[in-house]
Design an enzyme around this catalytic site. Structure first.
Site: not given
Length: 67
Positions: A1-3
């Site tokens: 999950m990119p943050l």
């Protein structure tokens, strides 16, 4: 999950921050080929006295520019 974390000075209108969140999300989804539902964007806003450039706070630099 990119943050994605964005650090910036306080003061921009809410609609600009919404636009930033939307466009960052779409661009990262495109580049990483992942669902936009997996992308998180966090905006950290700081007051000008908490951000320094060349040994001075932005608040102090702005005050000098106004004179």
């Amino acid at each position: 999950m990119p943050l994605i974390q964005v650090n910036m000075l306080q003061g921009r209108p809410p609609e600009k921050k919404e636009q930033l969140i939307e466009e960052l999300t779409w661009k990262v989804a495109e580049i990483l080929e992942c669902p936009k539902e997996n992308i998180r964007v966090m905006i950290n806003e700081m007051p000008p006295e908490h951000w320094g450039i060349a040994g001075e706070s932005v608040k102090k630099r702005r005050a000098k520019e106004e004179k």
